[in-house]
Write an enzyme that holds these catalytic residues in place. Sequence first.
Site, PDB file in Angstrom:
ATOM      1  N   LYS A 194       0.829  -1.212   0.000  1.00  0.00           N
ATOM      2  CA  LYS A 194       0.000   0.000   0.000  1.00  0.00           C
ATOM      3  C   LYS A 194       0.861   1.259   0.000  1.00  0.00           C
ATOM      4  O   LYS A 194       0.433   2.301  -0.516  1.00  0.00           O
ATOM      5  CB  LYS A 194      -0.975  -0.015   1.177  1.00  0.00           C
ATOM      6  CG  LYS A 194      -0.340   0.100   2.558  1.00  0.00           C
ATOM      7  CD  LYS A 194      -0.217   1.532   3.044  1.00  0.00           C
ATOM      8  CE  LYS A 194       0.580   1.587   4.337  1.00  0.00           C
ATOM      9  NZ  LYS A 194       0.764   2.978   4.822  1.00  0.00           N
ATOM     10  N   THR A 251      -4.298   5.685   3.028  1.00  0.00           N
ATOM     11  CA  THR A 251      -3.057   6.328   2.607  1.00  0.00           C
ATOM     12  C   THR A 251      -3.093   6.809   1.158  1.00  0.00           C
ATOM     13  O   THR A 251      -2.230   7.574   0.746  1.00  0.00           O
ATOM     14  CB  THR A 251      -1.849   5.391   2.802  1.00  0.00           C
ATOM     15  OG1 THR A 251      -2.114   4.147   2.160  1.00  0.00           O
ATOM     16  CG2 THR A 251      -1.587   5.150   4.254  1.00  0.00           C
TER      17      THR A 251
END
Length: 343
Positions: A194, A251
Amino acid sequence: MTAQPTIGPKTIGVIGAGAWGTALAQMLSSDGRDVLLWAYEPEVVAAINADHRNPLYLPTAALAPTIRATGDLATLAGIDTVLAVTPAQVLGRVLAGLPRPPRDLVLCSKGIEAGTGRLMNDVAREAAPGSAIAVLSGPTFAHEVAAGLPTAVTLACGGGNDQWDRIAPAIARPAFRPYYSDDVIGAEIGGSVKNVLAIACGVVEGLALGQNARAALIARGYAEMLRFGEALGARAETLSGLCGLGDLVLTCSSTSSRNFSLGKELGEGASAADLMADRRTVAEGAHTAPVLAELADKRGTPMPIVAAVNAILAGQSARAIVAELLARPLKAERDVPGKDSEA
Protein backbone atom coordinates in the site's frame (compact mmCIF):
# COMPACT_ATOMS: atom_id res chain seq x y z
CA MET A 1 24.77 10.40 35.37
CA THR A 2 21.23 9.85 34.04
CA ALA A 3 19.11 7.49 36.14
CA GLN A 4 17.96 4.31 34.40
CA PRO A 5 14.20 4.03 33.83
CA THR A 6 12.34 1.70 36.17
CA ILE A 7 11.02 -1.44 34.46
CA GLY A 8 7.83 -2.89 35.89
CA PRO A 9 6.03 -6.13 34.98
CA LYS A 10 3.54 -4.23 32.77
CA THR A 11 6.04 -1.91 31.09
CA ILE A 12 5.89 -2.01 27.29
CA GLY A 13 8.87 -1.15 25.14
CA VAL A 14 8.73 0.78 21.86
CA ILE A 15 11.79 0.84 19.60
CA GLY A 16 11.75 3.89 17.34
CA ALA A 17 10.63 7.41 18.25
CA GLY A 18 9.52 8.66 14.87
CA ALA A 19 5.96 9.90 14.51
CA TRP A 20 4.43 6.42 14.50
CA GLY A 21 6.53 5.04 17.35
CA THR A 22 5.81 8.11 19.46
CA ALA A 23 2.09 7.88 18.71
CA LEU A 24 2.02 4.23 19.73
CA ALA A 25 3.82 5.07 22.96
CA GLN A 26 1.26 7.79 23.67
CA MET A 27 -1.62 5.41 22.96
CA LEU A 28 -0.15 2.69 25.17
CA SER A 29 0.33 5.15 28.04
CA SER A 30 -3.31 6.28 27.92
CA ASP A 31 -4.28 3.87 30.71
CA GLY A 32 -1.38 4.95 32.92
CA ARG A 33 0.94 2.17 31.78
CA ASP A 34 4.70 2.76 31.82
CA VAL A 35 6.22 2.88 28.33
CA LEU A 36 9.94 2.88 27.58
CA LEU A 37 10.62 4.49 24.20
CA TRP A 38 13.98 4.02 22.49
CA ALA A 39 15.07 6.88 20.25
CA TYR A 40 18.08 7.10 17.95
CA GLU A 41 18.58 10.86 18.36
CA PRO A 42 19.91 12.06 21.77
CA GLU A 43 17.99 15.32 21.37
CA VAL A 44 14.72 13.39 21.07
CA VAL A 45 15.51 11.43 24.23
CA ALA A 46 16.27 14.65 26.09
CA ALA A 47 13.14 16.45 24.87
CA ILE A 48 10.79 13.60 25.75
CA ASN A 49 12.21 13.20 29.24
CA ALA A 50 12.50 16.91 30.04
CA ASP A 51 9.51 18.42 28.21
CA HIS A 52 7.25 15.46 27.33
CA ARG A 53 7.49 16.45 23.67
CA ASN A 54 8.97 15.03 20.50
CA PRO A 55 9.63 18.23 18.54
CA LEU A 56 11.30 16.47 15.61
CA TYR A 57 8.64 13.93 14.72
CA LEU A 58 5.36 14.59 16.56
CA PRO A 59 5.50 18.19 17.78
CA THR A 60 1.75 18.59 18.28
CA ALA A 61 1.40 15.92 20.97
CA ALA A 62 1.83 16.57 24.70
CA LEU A 63 3.24 13.22 25.79
CA ALA A 64 2.19 11.38 28.92
CA PRO A 65 4.60 11.53 31.90
CA THR A 66 4.63 7.71 32.04
CA ILE A 67 6.56 7.66 28.75
CA ARG A 68 10.29 7.60 29.39
CA ALA A 69 12.84 7.77 26.59
CA THR A 70 16.23 6.10 26.32
CA GLY A 71 19.03 5.90 23.80
CA ASP A 72 20.34 2.62 25.22
CA LEU A 73 18.79 -0.58 23.85
CA ALA A 74 20.13 -2.48 26.86
CA THR A 75 17.50 -0.83 29.06
CA LEU A 76 14.79 -2.78 27.23
CA ALA A 77 16.28 -6.11 28.28
CA GLY A 78 13.73 -6.83 31.02
CA ILE A 79 10.62 -6.04 28.99
CA ASP A 80 8.48 -8.94 27.72
CA THR A 81 6.50 -7.07 25.03
CA VAL A 82 8.32 -4.75 22.64
CA LEU A 83 6.94 -2.92 19.59
CA ALA A 84 9.51 -2.38 16.82
CA VAL A 85 8.75 0.82 14.88
CA THR A 86 12.03 1.66 13.16
CA PRO A 87 12.23 2.29 9.40
CA ALA A 88 12.10 -1.07 7.65
CA GLN A 89 15.58 -0.79 6.15
CA VAL A 90 17.30 -0.55 9.56
CA LEU A 91 15.08 -2.96 11.52
CA GLY A 92 17.51 -5.87 11.46
CA ARG A 93 20.47 -3.77 12.53
CA VAL A 94 18.58 -2.21 15.42
CA LEU A 95 17.08 -5.48 16.68
CA ALA A 96 20.51 -7.11 16.60
CA GLY A 97 21.53 -4.57 19.26
CA LEU A 98 19.06 -5.94 21.80
CA PRO A 99 20.93 -7.74 24.58
CA ARG A 100 18.03 -10.16 25.03
CA PRO A 101 15.16 -10.64 22.59
CA PRO A 102 11.76 -10.01 24.20
CA ARG A 103 9.20 -12.75 24.61
CA ASP A 104 6.84 -11.00 22.19
CA LEU A 105 8.13 -8.77 19.40
CA VAL A 106 5.43 -6.78 17.59
CA LEU A 107 6.54 -5.47 14.20
CA CYS A 108 5.04 -2.11 13.24
CA SER A 109 7.45 -1.29 10.38
CA LYS A 110 6.01 -1.57 6.86
CA GLY A 111 8.40 -2.50 4.09
CA ILE A 112 10.56 -5.09 2.35
CA GLU A 113 14.29 -5.26 2.99
CA ALA A 114 16.29 -3.90 0.07
CA GLY A 115 19.00 -6.20 -1.22
CA THR A 116 17.46 -9.38 0.23
CA GLY A 117 13.74 -9.06 -0.55
CA ARG A 118 12.91 -10.32 2.92
CA LEU A 119 9.74 -9.39 4.76
CA MET A 120 10.19 -7.86 8.20
CA ASN A 121 9.18 -11.04 10.04
CA ASP A 122 12.04 -12.89 8.34
CA VAL A 123 14.44 -10.09 9.26
CA ALA A 124 13.24 -10.16 12.87
CA ARG A 125 13.49 -13.93 13.26
CA GLU A 126 17.16 -13.74 12.36
CA ALA A 127 17.95 -10.63 14.41
CA ALA A 128 15.89 -11.59 17.49
CA PRO A 129 15.87 -15.40 17.67
CA GLY A 130 13.55 -16.77 20.31
CA SER A 131 11.00 -13.96 20.14
CA ALA A 132 7.43 -14.76 19.14
CA ILE A 133 6.71 -12.48 16.18
CA ALA A 134 3.51 -10.52 15.63
CA VAL A 135 2.67 -7.82 13.08
CA LEU A 136 0.54 -4.77 13.83
CA SER A 137 -0.78 -3.06 10.71
CA GLY A 138 -3.78 -1.09 9.55
CA PRO A 139 -5.14 2.35 8.64
CA THR A 140 -3.26 4.49 11.16
CA PHE A 141 -2.23 8.11 10.83
CA ALA A 142 0.14 8.80 13.72
CA HIS A 143 -1.32 12.16 14.73
CA GLU A 144 -4.81 10.67 15.04
CA VAL A 145 -3.63 7.75 17.18
CA ALA A 146 -1.70 10.14 19.42
CA ALA A 147 -4.82 12.29 19.80
CA GLY A 148 -6.86 9.29 20.95
CA LEU A 149 -9.13 9.16 17.89
CA PRO A 150 -10.77 5.77 17.17
CA THR A 151 -8.51 3.35 15.30
CA ALA A 152 -8.77 -0.34 14.35
CA VAL A 153 -5.84 -2.51 13.29
CA THR A 154 -4.90 -6.07 12.41
CA LEU A 155 -2.73 -7.83 14.99
CA ALA A 156 -1.35 -10.87 13.20
CA CYS A 157 0.18 -13.28 15.69
CA GLY A 158 2.75 -15.78 14.49
CA GLY A 159 2.34 -17.43 17.90
CA GLY A 160 -1.37 -17.96 17.33
CA ASN A 161 -4.04 -17.61 19.98
CA ASP A 162 -1.62 -18.00 22.88
CA GLN A 163 0.34 -14.96 21.76
CA TRP A 164 -2.87 -13.01 21.09
CA ASP A 165 -4.04 -13.75 24.64
CA ARG A 166 -0.78 -12.33 25.98
CA ILE A 167 -0.43 -9.15 23.96
CA ALA A 168 -3.90 -8.07 22.80
CA PRO A 169 -5.00 -6.99 26.31
CA ALA A 170 -1.74 -5.05 26.72
CA ILE A 171 -2.17 -3.21 23.43
CA ALA A 172 -5.93 -2.69 23.17
CA ARG A 173 -7.42 0.58 24.40
CA PRO A 174 -10.96 2.00 24.18
CA ALA A 175 -9.98 3.97 21.07
CA PHE A 176 -7.46 1.45 19.70
CA ARG A 177 -9.04 -1.86 18.70
CA PRO A 178 -6.94 -4.78 17.40
CA TYR A 179 -8.50 -7.63 15.39
CA TYR A 180 -6.95 -11.10 15.47
CA SER A 181 -5.22 -12.82 12.57
CA ASP A 182 -2.52 -15.45 12.30
CA ASP A 183 -1.62 -14.43 8.73
CA VAL A 184 1.68 -12.64 9.36
CA ILE A 185 2.62 -12.67 5.67
CA GLY A 186 -0.68 -11.11 4.62
CA ALA A 187 -0.44 -8.37 7.23
CA GLU A 188 3.07 -7.52 6.10
CA ILE A 189 2.32 -7.52 2.38
CA GLY A 190 -0.71 -5.29 2.82
CA GLY A 191 1.33 -2.69 4.68
CA SER A 192 4.27 -2.85 2.28
CA VAL A 193 2.43 -2.74 -1.04
CA LYS A 194 0.00 0.00 0.00
CA ASN A 195 2.92 2.39 0.55
CA VAL A 196 3.93 2.06 -3.09
CA LEU A 197 0.34 2.43 -4.28
CA ALA A 198 -0.05 5.55 -2.13
CA ILE A 199 2.81 7.13 -4.08
CA ALA A 200 0.95 6.29 -7.29
CA CYS A 201 -2.21 7.95 -6.01
CA GLY A 202 -0.20 10.99 -5.03
CA VAL A 203 1.15 11.18 -8.58
CA VAL A 204 -2.44 11.13 -9.87
CA GLU A 205 -3.24 14.02 -7.54
CA GLY A 206 -0.12 15.95 -8.56
CA LEU A 207 -0.98 15.53 -12.23
CA ALA A 208 -4.58 16.68 -11.55
CA LEU A 209 -6.01 13.57 -13.21
CA GLY A 210 -9.16 13.61 -11.09
CA GLN A 211 -11.05 11.49 -8.57
CA ASN A 212 -12.17 8.92 -11.15
CA ALA A 213 -8.55 8.09 -11.94
CA ARG A 214 -7.62 7.78 -8.26
CA ALA A 215 -10.55 5.45 -7.53
CA ALA A 216 -9.62 3.28 -10.49
CA LEU A 217 -6.00 3.20 -9.38
CA ILE A 218 -6.96 2.11 -5.85
CA ALA A 219 -9.06 -0.74 -7.25
CA ARG A 220 -6.41 -1.90 -9.73
CA GLY A 221 -3.69 -1.43 -7.14
CA TYR A 222 -5.59 -3.64 -4.75
CA ALA A 223 -5.73 -6.28 -7.48
CA GLU A 224 -1.93 -6.12 -7.67
CA MET A 225 -1.64 -6.39 -3.88
CA LEU A 226 -3.90 -9.43 -3.87
CA ARG A 227 -2.08 -11.08 -6.77
CA PHE A 228 1.34 -10.61 -5.17
CA GLY A 229 0.17 -11.56 -1.70
CA GLU A 230 -1.45 -14.80 -2.75
CA ALA A 231 1.71 -15.72 -4.68
CA LEU A 232 3.62 -15.47 -1.38
CA GLY A 233 1.06 -17.40 0.65
CA ALA A 234 -1.06 -14.58 2.06
CA ARG A 235 -4.79 -15.08 2.43
CA ALA A 236 -7.22 -12.98 0.38
CA GLU A 237 -9.41 -12.29 3.42
CA THR A 238 -6.43 -10.75 5.22
CA LEU A 239 -5.71 -8.40 2.34
CA SER A 240 -9.37 -7.41 2.12
CA GLY A 241 -9.27 -6.31 5.77
CA LEU A 242 -7.79 -3.50 7.82
CA CYS A 243 -4.13 -4.21 7.02
CA GLY A 244 -4.74 -4.38 3.27
CA LEU A 245 -7.69 -2.61 1.71
CA GLY A 246 -8.37 -0.49 4.80
CA ASP A 247 -4.83 0.86 4.96
CA LEU A 248 -4.75 1.30 1.18
CA VAL A 249 -7.86 3.50 1.14
CA LEU A 250 -6.54 5.71 3.95
CA THR A 251 -3.06 6.33 2.61
CA CYS A 252 -4.22 6.83 -0.98
CA SER A 253 -6.55 9.66 0.00
CA SER A 254 -4.70 12.20 2.13
CA THR A 255 -1.56 14.32 2.26
CA SER A 256 -1.23 13.16 5.88
CA SER A 257 0.36 10.11 4.23
CA ARG A 258 4.08 10.67 3.64
CA ASN A 259 3.93 8.36 0.62
CA PHE A 260 0.94 10.16 -0.92
CA SER A 261 2.67 13.51 -0.34
CA LEU A 262 5.83 12.26 -2.02
CA GLY A 263 3.84 11.09 -5.04
CA LYS A 264 1.96 14.37 -5.25
CA GLU A 265 5.21 16.31 -5.41
CA LEU A 266 6.54 13.91 -8.05
CA GLY A 267 3.39 14.46 -10.10
CA GLU A 268 3.88 18.21 -9.79
CA GLY A 269 7.33 17.85 -11.35
CA ALA A 270 9.72 17.64 -8.40
CA SER A 271 12.81 15.45 -8.61
CA ALA A 272 12.66 12.18 -6.69
CA ALA A 273 16.32 12.51 -5.69
CA ASP A 274 15.78 15.99 -4.33
CA LEU A 275 12.66 15.00 -2.42
CA MET A 276 14.27 11.97 -0.79
CA ALA A 277 17.39 13.90 0.17
CA ASP A 278 15.32 16.60 1.85
CA ARG A 279 13.08 14.35 3.96
CA ARG A 280 13.70 13.70 7.65
CA THR A 281 10.72 11.38 7.85
CA VAL A 282 10.81 8.26 5.72
CA ALA A 283 8.41 7.66 2.82
CA GLU A 284 8.88 3.91 3.07
CA GLY A 285 7.24 3.22 -0.29
CA ALA A 286 10.18 4.82 -2.08
CA HIS A 287 12.47 2.16 -0.63
CA THR A 288 9.98 -0.65 -1.13
CA ALA A 289 9.13 0.08 -4.79
CA PRO A 290 12.41 -1.12 -6.37
CA VAL A 291 12.59 -4.36 -4.39
CA LEU A 292 8.87 -5.04 -4.84
CA ALA A 293 9.11 -4.49 -8.59
CA GLU A 294 12.10 -6.84 -8.75
CA LEU A 295 10.38 -9.55 -6.71
CA ALA A 296 7.25 -9.32 -8.85
CA ASP A 297 9.29 -9.57 -12.03
CA LYS A 298 11.24 -12.60 -10.79
CA ARG A 299 8.01 -14.36 -9.83
CA GLY A 300 6.26 -13.43 -13.06
CA THR A 301 3.57 -11.59 -11.10
CA PRO A 302 2.24 -8.62 -13.12
CA MET A 303 2.30 -5.39 -11.07
CA PRO A 304 2.19 -2.59 -13.66
CA ILE A 305 1.33 0.16 -11.17
CA VAL A 306 4.24 -0.80 -8.92
CA ALA A 307 6.54 -0.88 -11.96
CA ALA A 308 5.29 2.58 -12.96
CA VAL A 309 6.04 4.01 -9.51
CA ASN A 310 9.50 2.48 -9.62
CA ALA A 311 10.14 4.09 -13.01
CA ILE A 312 9.01 7.52 -11.76
CA LEU A 313 11.23 7.22 -8.68
CA ALA A 314 14.12 6.36 -11.02
CA GLY A 315 13.65 9.70 -12.76
CA GLN A 316 11.29 9.03 -15.65
CA SER A 317 8.53 11.50 -16.47
CA ALA A 318 5.40 10.91 -14.41
CA ARG A 319 3.14 12.10 -17.22
CA ALA A 320 4.84 9.82 -19.76
CA ILE A 321 4.61 6.80 -17.46
CA VAL A 322 0.90 7.41 -16.86
CA ALA A 323 0.37 7.63 -20.61
CA GLU A 324 2.06 4.24 -21.00
CA LEU A 325 -0.23 2.72 -18.37
CA LEU A 326 -3.32 4.06 -20.13
CA ALA A 327 -2.10 2.69 -23.47
CA ARG A 328 -1.77 -0.89 -22.24
CA PRO A 329 -3.85 -3.54 -24.04
CA LEU A 330 -7.47 -3.90 -22.90
CA LYS A 331 -8.07 -6.81 -20.54
CA ALA A 332 -10.75 -8.47 -18.45
CA GLU A 333 -10.98 -7.08 -14.93
CA ARG A 334 -10.95 -10.55 -13.40
CA ASP A 335 -9.66 -13.89 -14.64
CA VAL A 336 -11.98 -15.17 -17.31
CA PRO A 337 -11.28 -18.37 -19.27
CA GLY A 338 -9.91 -17.47 -22.67
CA LYS A 339 -9.19 -13.85 -21.73
CA ASP A 340 -5.82 -12.26 -20.94
CA SER A 341 -6.61 -10.81 -17.52
CA GLU A 342 -3.41 -11.21 -15.55
CA ALA A 343 -2.72 -7.50 -15.16
